[in-house]
Design an enzyme around this catalytic site. Structure first.
Site: not given
Ligand code: SF4
Length: 345
Positions: A109, A102, A116, A113, A89, A330
Protein backbone atom coordinates in the site's frame (compact mmCIF):
# COMPACT_ATOMS: atom_id res chain seq x y z
CA UNK A 1 -5.53 -15.30 -19.73
CA UNK A 2 -8.35 -13.51 -17.96
CA UNK A 3 -9.76 -14.87 -14.70
CA UNK A 4 -13.47 -15.70 -15.08
CA UNK A 5 -14.05 -14.26 -11.57
CA UNK A 6 -13.05 -10.83 -12.94
CA UNK A 7 -16.22 -10.74 -14.99
CA UNK A 8 -19.20 -8.75 -13.81
CA UNK A 9 -22.54 -10.22 -14.84
CA UNK A 10 -23.04 -7.49 -17.46
CA UNK A 11 -19.58 -7.95 -18.97
CA UNK A 12 -20.24 -11.68 -19.21
CA UNK A 13 -23.50 -10.97 -21.05
CA UNK A 14 -21.53 -8.80 -23.48
CA UNK A 15 -18.98 -11.58 -23.90
CA UNK A 16 -21.67 -14.10 -24.90
CA UNK A 17 -23.29 -11.58 -27.24
CA UNK A 18 -19.88 -11.07 -28.88
CA UNK A 19 -19.85 -14.83 -29.58
CA UNK A 20 -23.32 -14.53 -31.14
CA UNK A 21 -24.75 -16.43 -28.21
CA UNK A 22 -27.77 -15.53 -26.08
CA UNK A 23 -26.89 -13.36 -23.13
CA UNK A 24 -28.79 -15.59 -20.67
CA UNK A 25 -25.74 -17.87 -20.80
CA UNK A 26 -24.24 -15.41 -18.32
CA UNK A 27 -27.00 -16.49 -15.96
CA UNK A 28 -26.12 -20.16 -16.40
CA UNK A 29 -22.40 -19.57 -16.02
CA UNK A 30 -22.77 -17.40 -12.91
CA UNK A 31 -24.86 -20.14 -11.36
CA UNK A 32 -22.13 -22.74 -12.07
CA UNK A 33 -19.45 -20.46 -10.66
CA UNK A 34 -21.10 -19.03 -7.56
CA UNK A 35 -23.78 -21.56 -6.70
CA UNK A 36 -22.33 -24.90 -7.75
CA UNK A 37 -18.76 -23.59 -7.34
CA UNK A 38 -17.22 -25.56 -10.20
CA UNK A 39 -13.46 -26.02 -10.45
CA UNK A 40 -13.41 -26.76 -14.20
CA UNK A 41 -15.50 -25.60 -17.18
CA UNK A 42 -15.90 -29.29 -18.07
CA UNK A 43 -18.31 -29.69 -15.14
CA UNK A 44 -20.87 -27.50 -16.92
CA UNK A 45 -23.66 -29.64 -18.37
CA UNK A 46 -26.12 -27.13 -19.84
CA UNK A 47 -23.87 -25.18 -22.22
CA UNK A 48 -22.84 -26.59 -25.62
CA UNK A 49 -19.39 -28.16 -25.98
CA UNK A 50 -17.96 -25.61 -28.50
CA UNK A 51 -18.79 -22.76 -26.12
CA UNK A 52 -17.18 -24.63 -23.23
CA UNK A 53 -14.05 -25.05 -25.38
CA UNK A 54 -14.09 -21.33 -26.12
CA UNK A 55 -14.43 -20.51 -22.41
CA UNK A 56 -11.41 -22.72 -21.73
CA UNK A 57 -9.41 -20.81 -24.34
CA UNK A 58 -10.39 -17.41 -22.96
CA UNK A 59 -10.47 -17.81 -19.18
CA UNK A 60 -8.93 -19.46 -16.15
CA UNK A 61 -11.15 -20.48 -13.25
CA UNK A 62 -9.38 -18.84 -10.37
CA UNK A 63 -5.97 -17.29 -9.87
CA UNK A 64 -5.35 -17.51 -6.14
CA UNK A 65 -4.34 -20.36 -3.86
CA UNK A 66 -5.07 -20.70 -0.15
CA UNK A 67 -1.72 -21.50 1.49
CA UNK A 68 -2.39 -21.09 5.19
CA UNK A 69 -5.16 -20.54 7.73
CA UNK A 70 -4.73 -19.60 11.36
CA UNK A 71 -7.78 -19.96 13.58
CA UNK A 72 -8.75 -18.23 16.81
CA UNK A 73 -12.08 -18.56 18.61
CA UNK A 74 -13.90 -15.91 16.59
CA UNK A 75 -11.38 -15.13 13.87
CA UNK A 76 -9.65 -16.95 11.03
CA UNK A 77 -6.71 -15.41 9.20
CA UNK A 78 -6.09 -16.58 5.64
CA UNK A 79 -2.91 -16.34 3.59
CA UNK A 80 -3.35 -16.47 -0.20
CA UNK A 81 -0.73 -16.90 -2.89
CA UNK A 82 -1.35 -15.05 -6.14
CA UNK A 83 -0.22 -16.41 -9.49
CA UNK A 84 2.85 -14.11 -9.55
CA UNK A 85 3.92 -15.54 -6.14
CA UNK A 86 2.81 -12.44 -4.24
CA UNK A 87 0.78 -12.94 -1.06
CA UNK A 88 -2.20 -11.24 0.56
CA UNK A 89 -4.22 -11.89 3.68
CA UNK A 90 -7.91 -11.79 4.55
CA UNK A 91 -9.66 -12.15 7.86
CA UNK A 92 -12.94 -13.82 8.75
CA UNK A 93 -14.73 -12.55 11.86
CA UNK A 94 -17.72 -14.19 13.50
CA UNK A 95 -20.26 -11.72 14.84
CA UNK A 96 -23.71 -12.35 16.39
CA UNK A 97 -25.20 -10.96 13.19
CA UNK A 98 -23.21 -13.16 10.75
CA UNK A 99 -19.78 -13.76 9.29
CA UNK A 100 -17.77 -10.88 7.99
CA UNK A 101 -14.68 -10.98 5.77
CA UNK A 102 -12.11 -8.20 5.63
CA UNK A 103 -10.60 -8.37 2.13
CA UNK A 104 -7.34 -6.95 0.82
CA UNK A 105 -7.46 -4.83 -2.32
CA UNK A 106 -3.76 -4.37 -3.15
CA UNK A 107 -0.39 -6.08 -2.69
CA UNK A 108 1.30 -3.56 -0.36
CA UNK A 109 0.00 0.00 0.00
CA UNK A 110 1.33 3.44 -0.93
CA UNK A 111 -0.56 5.43 1.68
CA UNK A 112 2.09 5.04 4.37
CA UNK A 113 -0.09 5.47 7.47
CA UNK A 114 2.45 5.48 10.28
CA UNK A 115 0.57 3.16 12.63
CA UNK A 116 -0.15 0.51 10.00
CA UNK A 117 1.73 -2.76 9.71
CA UNK A 118 -0.09 -3.59 6.48
CA UNK A 119 1.25 -0.51 4.75
CA UNK A 120 4.93 -0.99 5.62
CA UNK A 121 5.47 -2.49 2.20
CA UNK A 122 4.97 -0.18 -0.78
CA UNK A 123 2.31 -1.08 -3.29
CA UNK A 124 3.43 -3.77 -5.70
CA UNK A 125 0.20 -3.94 -7.66
CA UNK A 126 -3.56 -3.73 -7.51
CA UNK A 127 -5.58 -6.88 -6.97
CA UNK A 128 -8.00 -7.75 -9.74
CA UNK A 129 -11.70 -7.95 -8.96
CA UNK A 130 -11.43 -11.72 -9.40
CA UNK A 131 -8.62 -11.99 -6.84
CA UNK A 132 -10.79 -10.13 -4.35
CA UNK A 133 -13.88 -12.23 -5.13
CA UNK A 134 -11.88 -15.42 -4.74
CA UNK A 135 -10.79 -14.44 -1.22
CA UNK A 136 -14.44 -14.75 -0.23
CA UNK A 137 -15.09 -17.90 -2.28
CA UNK A 138 -12.12 -19.70 -0.72
CA UNK A 139 -13.14 -18.65 2.78
CA UNK A 140 -16.71 -19.89 2.19
CA UNK A 141 -15.25 -23.17 0.99
CA UNK A 142 -13.14 -23.43 4.16
CA UNK A 143 -15.89 -22.62 6.66
CA UNK A 144 -18.63 -24.36 4.64
CA UNK A 145 -21.04 -21.52 5.18
CA UNK A 146 -21.99 -18.28 3.51
CA UNK A 147 -20.18 -15.05 4.20
CA UNK A 148 -22.81 -12.43 5.04
CA UNK A 149 -20.77 -9.22 5.34
CA UNK A 150 -17.72 -7.83 3.56
CA UNK A 151 -15.43 -4.98 4.59
CA UNK A 152 -12.84 -3.70 2.13
CA UNK A 153 -10.39 -2.76 4.83
CA UNK A 154 -7.51 -5.23 4.53
CA UNK A 155 -4.18 -4.46 2.84
CA UNK A 156 -4.42 -1.56 0.39
CA UNK A 157 -6.38 1.62 -0.24
CA UNK A 158 -9.53 0.63 -2.19
CA UNK A 159 -9.88 4.02 -3.91
CA UNK A 160 -6.35 3.60 -5.29
CA UNK A 161 -7.80 0.60 -7.18
CA UNK A 162 -11.18 2.12 -7.95
CA UNK A 163 -12.29 0.21 -11.03
CA UNK A 164 -11.41 -3.26 -9.78
CA UNK A 165 -12.91 -2.59 -6.35
CA UNK A 166 -16.20 -1.29 -7.76
CA UNK A 167 -16.39 -4.28 -10.15
CA UNK A 168 -15.72 -6.55 -7.18
CA UNK A 169 -18.68 -4.96 -5.35
CA UNK A 170 -20.88 -5.54 -8.41
CA UNK A 171 -19.87 -9.21 -8.56
CA UNK A 172 -20.35 -10.04 -4.88
CA UNK A 173 -23.60 -8.09 -4.68
CA UNK A 174 -25.18 -9.66 -7.79
CA UNK A 175 -28.12 -11.96 -7.00
CA UNK A 176 -26.53 -14.68 -9.16
CA UNK A 177 -23.05 -13.92 -7.82
CA UNK A 178 -22.34 -14.10 -4.09
CA UNK A 179 -25.58 -12.22 -3.32
CA UNK A 180 -24.09 -10.21 -0.45
CA UNK A 181 -26.49 -7.35 0.28
CA UNK A 182 -25.09 -3.92 -0.55
CA UNK A 183 -25.84 -2.69 2.97
CA UNK A 184 -23.63 -5.52 4.21
CA UNK A 185 -20.64 -4.22 2.23
CA UNK A 186 -18.38 -1.49 3.65
CA UNK A 187 -15.55 0.28 1.88
CA UNK A 188 -13.00 2.09 4.02
CA UNK A 189 -10.78 4.85 2.63
CA UNK A 190 -7.98 6.90 4.13
CA UNK A 191 -9.43 9.97 2.39
CA UNK A 192 -8.84 10.27 -1.34
CA UNK A 193 -11.22 13.20 -1.79
CA UNK A 194 -11.82 13.07 -5.58
CA UNK A 195 -12.68 9.36 -5.38
CA UNK A 196 -15.11 9.97 -2.50
CA UNK A 197 -16.92 12.38 -4.84
CA UNK A 198 -16.83 9.85 -7.67
CA UNK A 199 -18.13 7.12 -5.36
CA UNK A 200 -21.19 9.29 -4.63
CA UNK A 201 -22.52 8.31 -8.06
CA UNK A 202 -21.74 4.60 -7.73
CA UNK A 203 -25.27 3.18 -7.79
CA UNK A 204 -24.97 0.62 -5.00
CA UNK A 205 -26.12 1.23 -1.43
CA UNK A 206 -22.81 0.22 0.17
CA UNK A 207 -21.42 1.78 3.35
CA UNK A 208 -18.52 4.21 3.34
CA UNK A 209 -16.05 4.57 6.21
CA UNK A 210 -13.30 7.17 6.55
CA UNK A 211 -10.12 6.30 8.43
CA UNK A 212 -9.90 9.64 10.19
CA UNK A 213 -7.63 8.99 13.19
CA UNK A 214 -6.88 12.69 13.89
CA UNK A 215 -9.15 15.72 14.36
CA UNK A 216 -6.83 18.36 12.83
CA UNK A 217 -4.43 18.70 9.91
CA UNK A 218 -1.30 19.13 11.99
CA UNK A 219 -1.73 15.78 13.71
CA UNK A 220 -3.17 13.99 10.69
CA UNK A 221 -0.23 15.10 8.55
CA UNK A 222 2.08 13.42 11.06
CA UNK A 223 0.37 10.05 11.11
CA UNK A 224 -1.30 9.90 7.68
CA UNK A 225 0.78 11.33 4.80
CA UNK A 226 -2.28 11.26 2.50
CA UNK A 227 -3.54 14.26 4.49
CA UNK A 228 -0.89 16.45 2.84
CA UNK A 229 -2.43 15.70 -0.56
CA UNK A 230 -6.04 15.90 0.66
CA UNK A 231 -6.28 17.98 3.84
CA UNK A 232 -9.22 17.54 6.21
CA UNK A 233 -11.26 20.42 4.79
CA UNK A 234 -11.14 18.89 1.32
CA UNK A 235 -12.01 15.42 2.63
CA UNK A 236 -14.87 16.71 4.78
CA UNK A 237 -16.29 18.69 1.85
CA UNK A 238 -16.12 15.56 -0.31
CA UNK A 239 -17.94 13.60 2.42
CA UNK A 240 -20.62 16.28 2.70
CA UNK A 241 -21.10 16.04 -1.04
CA UNK A 242 -21.25 12.23 -0.78
CA UNK A 243 -23.89 12.49 1.94
CA UNK A 244 -25.93 15.05 -0.02
CA UNK A 245 -25.96 12.74 -3.07
CA UNK A 246 -26.53 9.41 -1.33
CA UNK A 247 -28.16 10.23 2.00
CA UNK A 248 -26.04 7.44 3.49
CA UNK A 249 -24.58 7.74 6.95
CA UNK A 250 -20.78 7.75 7.08
CA UNK A 251 -18.61 5.94 9.61
CA UNK A 252 -15.50 7.65 10.96
CA UNK A 253 -12.82 5.27 12.21
CA UNK A 254 -10.53 6.60 14.93
CA UNK A 255 -7.62 4.47 16.14
CA UNK A 256 -6.72 5.34 19.73
CA UNK A 257 -2.94 5.95 19.92
CA UNK A 258 -1.46 6.54 23.36
CA UNK A 259 -0.50 10.20 23.89
CA UNK A 260 -0.81 10.92 20.19
CA UNK A 261 -4.48 11.54 19.40
CA UNK A 262 -6.30 10.54 22.59
CA UNK A 263 -6.41 13.69 24.78
CA UNK A 264 -9.61 15.32 26.03
CA UNK A 265 -8.87 18.26 23.71
CA UNK A 266 -8.62 15.85 20.78
CA UNK A 267 -12.06 14.45 21.69
CA UNK A 268 -13.54 17.94 21.82
CA UNK A 269 -11.91 18.84 18.51
CA UNK A 270 -13.30 15.67 16.97
CA UNK A 271 -16.82 16.60 18.10
CA UNK A 272 -16.40 20.07 16.61
CA UNK A 273 -15.17 18.62 13.32
CA UNK A 274 -18.08 16.18 13.00
CA UNK A 275 -20.85 18.33 14.51
CA UNK A 276 -23.97 18.24 12.35
CA UNK A 277 -22.71 15.25 10.34
CA UNK A 278 -25.00 12.21 10.19
CA UNK A 279 -22.35 9.73 11.20
CA UNK A 280 -21.04 6.99 13.45
CA UNK A 281 -17.73 7.35 15.21
CA UNK A 282 -15.93 4.08 15.77
CA UNK A 283 -13.12 4.21 18.35
CA UNK A 284 -10.60 1.45 17.71
CA UNK A 285 -8.19 0.29 20.42
CA UNK A 286 -4.80 0.17 18.67
CA UNK A 287 -3.19 -3.20 18.05
CA UNK A 288 0.49 -2.90 18.85
CA UNK A 289 3.02 -4.63 16.59
CA UNK A 290 6.73 -5.32 17.01
CA UNK A 291 7.75 -3.08 14.14
CA UNK A 292 5.94 0.12 15.04
CA UNK A 293 6.45 2.28 18.13
CA UNK A 294 2.88 3.47 18.76
CA UNK A 295 1.21 2.16 21.90
CA UNK A 296 -2.45 1.56 22.62
CA UNK A 297 -4.42 4.01 24.73
CA UNK A 298 -5.34 2.65 28.17
CA UNK A 299 -8.92 1.51 28.61
CA UNK A 300 -9.98 4.24 31.07
CA UNK A 301 -8.66 6.94 28.75
CA UNK A 302 -10.60 5.43 25.83
CA UNK A 303 -13.73 5.50 27.99
CA UNK A 304 -13.13 9.16 28.91
CA UNK A 305 -12.71 9.99 25.19
CA UNK A 306 -15.92 8.05 24.48
CA UNK A 307 -17.85 9.93 27.20
CA UNK A 308 -16.89 13.33 25.81
CA UNK A 309 -18.23 12.35 22.38
CA UNK A 310 -21.36 10.78 23.86
CA UNK A 311 -22.09 13.92 25.87
CA UNK A 312 -22.03 15.82 22.58
CA UNK A 313 -24.95 13.66 21.44
CA UNK A 314 -22.98 11.85 18.75
CA UNK A 315 -23.20 8.18 17.76
CA UNK A 316 -20.06 6.55 19.06
CA UNK A 317 -18.95 2.97 19.69
CA UNK A 318 -15.76 1.31 20.86
CA UNK A 319 -14.84 -1.45 18.43
CA UNK A 320 -15.02 -4.97 19.77
CA UNK A 321 -11.58 -6.49 19.53
CA UNK A 322 -10.92 -9.34 17.18
CA UNK A 323 -7.96 -11.44 16.30
CA UNK A 324 -5.08 -9.63 17.99
CA UNK A 325 -3.75 -13.02 19.21
CA UNK A 326 -3.11 -14.06 15.62
CA UNK A 327 -2.20 -10.60 14.31
CA UNK A 328 -5.37 -10.50 12.28
CA UNK A 329 -6.62 -7.27 13.78
CA UNK A 330 -6.98 -3.94 12.09
CA UNK A 331 -3.70 -2.72 10.61
CA UNK A 332 -1.84 -5.91 11.49
CA UNK A 333 -2.11 -7.75 8.21
CA UNK A 334 1.13 -8.35 6.36
CA UNK A 335 1.76 -8.42 2.69
CA UNK A 336 4.94 -10.46 2.72
CA UNK A 337 4.85 -14.17 3.28
CA UNK A 338 8.15 -14.12 5.24
CA UNK A 339 6.71 -11.59 7.69
CA UNK A 340 3.74 -13.81 8.18
CA UNK A 341 5.79 -16.91 8.89
CA UNK A 342 7.83 -14.99 11.47
CA UNK A 343 4.58 -14.14 13.06
CA UNK A 344 3.40 -17.73 13.27
CA UNK A 345 6.54 -18.96 14.99
S1 SF4 B 1 -4.21 1.95 7.03
FE1 SF4 B 1 -2.54 0.76 6.08
S2 SF4 B 1 -3.48 -0.39 4.39
FE2 SF4 B 1 -4.93 1.24 5.00
S3 SF4 B 1 -4.44 2.97 3.65
FE3 SF4 B 1 -3.20 3.27 5.50
S4 SF4 B 1 -1.22 2.26 5.03
FE4 SF4 B 1 -2.71 1.51 3.52
Amino acid sequence: MENIYDKTFESLEEYFLSLNEKKFKANQLYSWLYDKKIKSFDEITDIKKPIIERLKEDFTIGDIKLVNVEKDELVNKYLFELNDNEHVESVLMRHDYGTSVCVSSQVGCNMGCKFCESGRRKKVRNLTSGEMTEQILKIEEDIKEKVTHVVIMGIGEPFDNYENVTNFIKIINHAKGLAIGSRHITLSTCGIAPKIREFASFPYQVNLALSLHAPNDELRNKIMPINKAYPLKEVMNALKYYYKETNRRITFEYIMLDNINDSEDNAKELCKLLKGFNCYINLIPYNETNNIDFKRTKKDKILKFYDIIKKNDMNVTIRKEFGSNISAACGQLRSKKEDLWNHFI
